[in-house]
Design a protein around this motif. Structure first.
Motif, PDB file in Angstrom:
ATOM      1  N   TYR A  80     -55.389   4.350  25.567  1.00  0.00           N
ATOM      2  CA  TYR A  80     -55.182   3.773  26.898  1.00  0.00           C
ATOM      3  C   TYR A  80     -55.714   2.350  27.014  1.00  0.00           C
ATOM      4  CZ  TYR A  80     -60.074   5.156  27.848  1.00  0.00           C
ATOM      5  OH  TYR A  80     -61.440   5.317  27.806  1.00  0.00           O
ATOM      6  N   ASP A  81     -56.431   1.884  26.007  1.00  0.00           N
ATOM      7  CA  ASP A  81     -56.949   0.521  26.034  1.00  0.00           C
ATOM      8  C   ASP A  81     -57.115   0.054  24.594  1.00  0.00           C
ATOM      9  OD1 ASP A  81     -58.009  -1.870  26.856  1.00  0.00           O
ATOM     10  OD2 ASP A  81     -60.002  -1.087  27.303  1.00  0.00           O
ATOM     11  N   PRO A  82     -56.300  -0.908  24.139  1.00  0.00           N
ATOM     12  CA  PRO A  82     -55.312  -1.679  24.919  1.00  0.00           C
ATOM     13  C   PRO A  82     -54.034  -0.882  25.171  1.00  0.00           C
ATOM     14  CG  PRO A  82     -55.224  -2.324  22.611  1.00  0.00           C
ATOM     15  CD  PRO A  82     -56.380  -1.366  22.731  1.00  0.00           C
ATOM     16  N   TRP A  83     -53.379  -1.222  26.271  1.00  0.00           N
ATOM     17  CA  TRP A  83     -52.136  -0.554  26.657  1.00  0.00           C
ATOM     18  C   TRP A  83     -51.184  -1.566  27.273  1.00  0.00           C
ATOM     19  CZ3 TRP A  83     -50.177   3.975  25.410  1.00  0.00           C
ATOM     20  CH2 TRP A  83     -49.030   4.408  26.070  1.00  0.00           C
ATOM     21  N   PRO A  84     -49.890  -1.455  26.946  1.00  0.00           N
ATOM     22  CA  PRO A  84     -49.311  -0.493  26.014  1.00  0.00           C
ATOM     23  C   PRO A  84     -49.547  -0.897  24.569  1.00  0.00           C
ATOM     24  CG  PRO A  84     -47.603  -1.956  26.811  1.00  0.00           C
ATOM     25  CD  PRO A  84     -48.860  -2.333  27.567  1.00  0.00           C
ATOM     26  N   THR A  85     -49.548   0.075  23.685  1.00  0.00           N
ATOM     27  CA  THR A  85     -49.571  -0.231  22.262  1.00  0.00           C
ATOM     28  C   THR A  85     -48.215  -0.835  21.888  1.00  0.00           C
ATOM     29  OG1 THR A  85     -48.716   1.954  21.676  1.00  0.00           O
ATOM     30  CG2 THR A  85     -51.113   1.719  21.832  1.00  0.00           C
ATOM     31  N   ASP A  86     -48.153  -1.468  20.738  1.00  0.00           N
ATOM     32  CA  ASP A  86     -46.867  -2.016  20.293  1.00  0.00           C
ATOM     33  C   ASP A  86     -45.807  -0.925  20.196  1.00  0.00           C
ATOM     34  OD1 ASP A  86     -48.129  -4.431  20.145  1.00  0.00           O
ATOM     35  OD2 ASP A  86     -48.048  -4.616  17.949  1.00  0.00           O
ATOM     36  N   LEU A 142     -58.405  -0.406  34.529  1.00  0.00           N
ATOM     37  CA  LEU A 142     -57.837  -0.959  33.305  1.00  0.00           C
ATOM     38  C   LEU A 142     -57.252  -2.349  33.558  1.00  0.00           C
ATOM     39  CD1 LEU A 142     -56.047   2.089  31.638  1.00  0.00           C
ATOM     40  CD2 LEU A 142     -58.061   0.857  30.815  1.00  0.00           C
ATOM     41  N   ALA A 143     -56.609  -2.525  34.707  1.00  0.00           N
ATOM     42  CA  ALA A 143     -56.014  -3.827  35.046  1.00  0.00           C
ATOM     43  C   ALA A 143     -57.079  -4.912  35.186  1.00  0.00           C
ATOM     44  CB  ALA A 143     -55.205  -3.712  36.334  1.00  0.00           C
ATOM     45  N   ALA A 144     -58.292  -4.490  35.559  1.00  0.00           N
ATOM     46  CA  ALA A 144     -59.374  -5.461  35.766  1.00  0.00           C
ATOM     47  C   ALA A 144     -60.068  -5.848  34.469  1.00  0.00           C
ATOM     48  CB  ALA A 144     -60.405  -4.876  36.744  1.00  0.00           C
ATOM     49  N   ALA A 204     -56.621   2.391  17.597  1.00  0.00           N
ATOM     50  CA  ALA A 204     -55.870   1.209  18.026  1.00  0.00           C
ATOM     51  C   ALA A 204     -55.410   0.393  16.826  1.00  0.00           C
ATOM     52  CB  ALA A 204     -56.734   0.352  18.939  1.00  0.00           C
ATOM     53  N   GLY A 205     -54.150  -0.034  16.860  1.00  0.00           N
ATOM     54  CA  GLY A 205     -53.579  -0.875  15.828  1.00  0.00           C
ATOM     55  C   GLY A 205     -52.919  -0.130  14.690  1.00  0.00           C
ATOM     56  N   GLY A 218     -37.041   5.308  25.838  1.00  0.00           N
ATOM     57  CA  GLY A 218     -37.683   6.590  25.577  1.00  0.00           C
ATOM     58  C   GLY A 218     -38.770   6.891  26.597  1.00  0.00           C
ATOM     59  N   ALA A 219     -39.088   8.165  26.746  1.00  0.00           N
ATOM     60  CA  ALA A 219     -40.159   8.582  27.653  1.00  0.00           C
ATOM     61  C   ALA A 219     -41.504   8.379  26.963  1.00  0.00           C
ATOM     62  CB  ALA A 219     -39.988  10.043  28.038  1.00  0.00           C
ATOM     63  N   VAL A 220     -42.458   7.828  27.691  1.00  0.00           N
ATOM     64  CA  VAL A 220     -43.786   7.565  27.124  1.00  0.00           C
ATOM     65  C   VAL A 220     -44.861   8.203  28.000  1.00  0.00           C
ATOM     66  CG1 VAL A 220     -45.490   5.813  26.537  1.00  0.00           C
ATOM     67  CG2 VAL A 220     -43.075   5.404  26.040  1.00  0.00           C
ATOM     68  N   VAL A 221     -45.695   9.008  27.375  1.00  0.00           N
ATOM     69  CA  VAL A 221     -46.883   9.556  28.012  1.00  0.00           C
ATOM     70  C   VAL A 221     -48.067   8.847  27.365  1.00  0.00           C
ATOM     71  CG1 VAL A 221     -48.195  11.638  28.549  1.00  0.00           C
ATOM     72  CG2 VAL A 221     -45.709  11.779  28.234  1.00  0.00           C
ATOM     73  N   GLY A 222     -48.956   8.289  28.178  1.00  0.00           N
ATOM     74  CA  GLY A 222     -50.039   7.474  27.646  1.00  0.00           C
ATOM     75  C   GLY A 222     -51.392   8.143  27.686  1.00  0.00           C
ATOM     76  N   GLY A 223     -52.356   7.462  27.074  1.00  0.00           N
ATOM     77  CA  GLY A 223     -53.708   7.970  27.039  1.00  0.00           C
ATOM     78  C   GLY A 223     -54.332   8.121  28.413  1.00  0.00           C
ATOM     79  N   LEU A 224     -53.953   7.271  29.353  1.00  0.00           N
ATOM     80  CA  LEU A 224     -54.496   7.413  30.705  1.00  0.00           C
ATOM     81  C   LEU A 224     -54.007   8.710  31.343  1.00  0.00           C
ATOM     82  CD1 LEU A 224     -56.221   6.257  32.978  1.00  0.00           C
ATOM     83  CD2 LEU A 224     -54.192   5.032  33.803  1.00  0.00           C
ATOM     84  N   ASP A 225     -52.757   9.087  31.053  1.00  0.00           N
ATOM     85  CA  ASP A 225     -52.244  10.362  31.562  1.00  0.00           C
ATOM     86  C   ASP A 225     -53.111  11.513  31.056  1.00  0.00           C
ATOM     87  OD1 ASP A 225     -49.844   9.309  32.884  1.00  0.00           O
ATOM     88  OD2 ASP A 225     -49.120   8.905  30.858  1.00  0.00           O
TER      89      ASP A 225
END
Length: 279
Positions: free
Chosen positions: A221-227, A276-278, A199-200, A237-244
């Protein structure tokens, strides 16, 4: 591989630190959806020194384990066997315990990456870039071995890491060229960029996102989204994240540990998003 029948009721994720892990949320959601009311999934703080004792203490009720850092390589000598996928990167994130107690290690991160990309329509690319050179980067190389037809450029911070990535490329059959991290902004023009750094680390690259970016796979995936991911999305652009990635690799773990397929991908993803939202 033999999986335990009705008496296989326990599974867990091990690692250190482990309190942040979303794996219990995902696996428990799958168990509920599959009607496996007697199954439980927990998390345990286990480091390399305590791993042997933990494994020796497993009873006949155990079906499997998920492993995170720093255990993915430390566990290999303690297993009865590993799959070709896990052996290819010398990393195990999944242990399946058979009825006779035999423990087999697998790596679901690699097919999980491929599945996460396929879900977004990425079946094949002619080149790619990897940001970073740690354990996740080697899994990314193994995934690219399945979908990339050309060169992979790895952006790293040291000559030692560069040498390691080239060695992994040779081992996995991937054409790898290494470049200095100072030039990492160049990576963002690749058809597929896989960010494997902590992260960062990539925040400073957000300002270098091109006007028409292709696909970014950011394993966080945490924190998300990254900068970087936020700017990438803002530019279309298409983004696939760590949660995926986390969900797709967990789907494969659930299927292996329970013997039930298909695992409920959408249910598991929604459970992860809610958790994650919580936070």
């Amino acid at each position: 591989m033999t999986v335990r029948a009705i008496d296989a009721r326990r599974a867990a994720v091990l690692g250190s630190p482990i309190a942040h892990s979303l794996s219990p949320v995902l696996h428990r959601a799958a168990y509920r959806e599959l009607g496996l009311a007697d199954w439980s999934y927990d998390r345990f703080e286990v480091d390399e020194e305590s791993l042997t004792g933990f494994l020796d203490g497993l009873g006949p009720e155990w079906a499997g384990l998920s492993l995170t850092m720093p255990l993915k390589r430390a566990v290999i000598p303690l297993l009865d066997g590993v799959t070709e996928t896990a052996a290819s990167v010398e990393a195990v994130n999944t242990v399946v315990v058979a009825e006779d107690g035999r423990r087999t290690g697998d790596n679901t991160d690699i097919p999980g990456m491929v599945a996460a990309l396929r879900e977004r329509g990425i079946e094949q690319v002619d080149s790619a870039a990897i940001l970073g050179a740690g354990a996740t980067a080697s899994s990314a190389l193994a995934a690219l071995a399945r979908i990339c037809t050309g060169e992979v450029v790895a952006y790293v911070r040291s000559t030692e890491r560069a040498a390691e990535m080239r060695q992994w490329g040779e081992r996995l059959g991937v054409e790898v060229r290494t470049a200095d991290w100072a030039d990492a902004a160049e990576a963002l023009r690749a058809p597929l960029v896989i960010a494997t750094t902590p992260a960062g680390t990539t925040d400073a690259l957000a300002g270098a996102v091109p006007e028409r970016p292709a696909t970014l796979f950011d394993v966080l995936y945490d924190p998300w989204p990254t900068d970087l991911a936020a700017r990438w999305s803002a530019y279309g652009g298409a983004v696939v994240g760590g949660l995926d990635l986390l969900v797709h690799q967990a789907v494969l773990q659930v299927e292996q540990m329970t013997g039930r397929a298909p695992a409920p991908l959408d249910v598991m993803r929604k459970a992860g998003e809610h958790a994650l939202a919580a936070r």
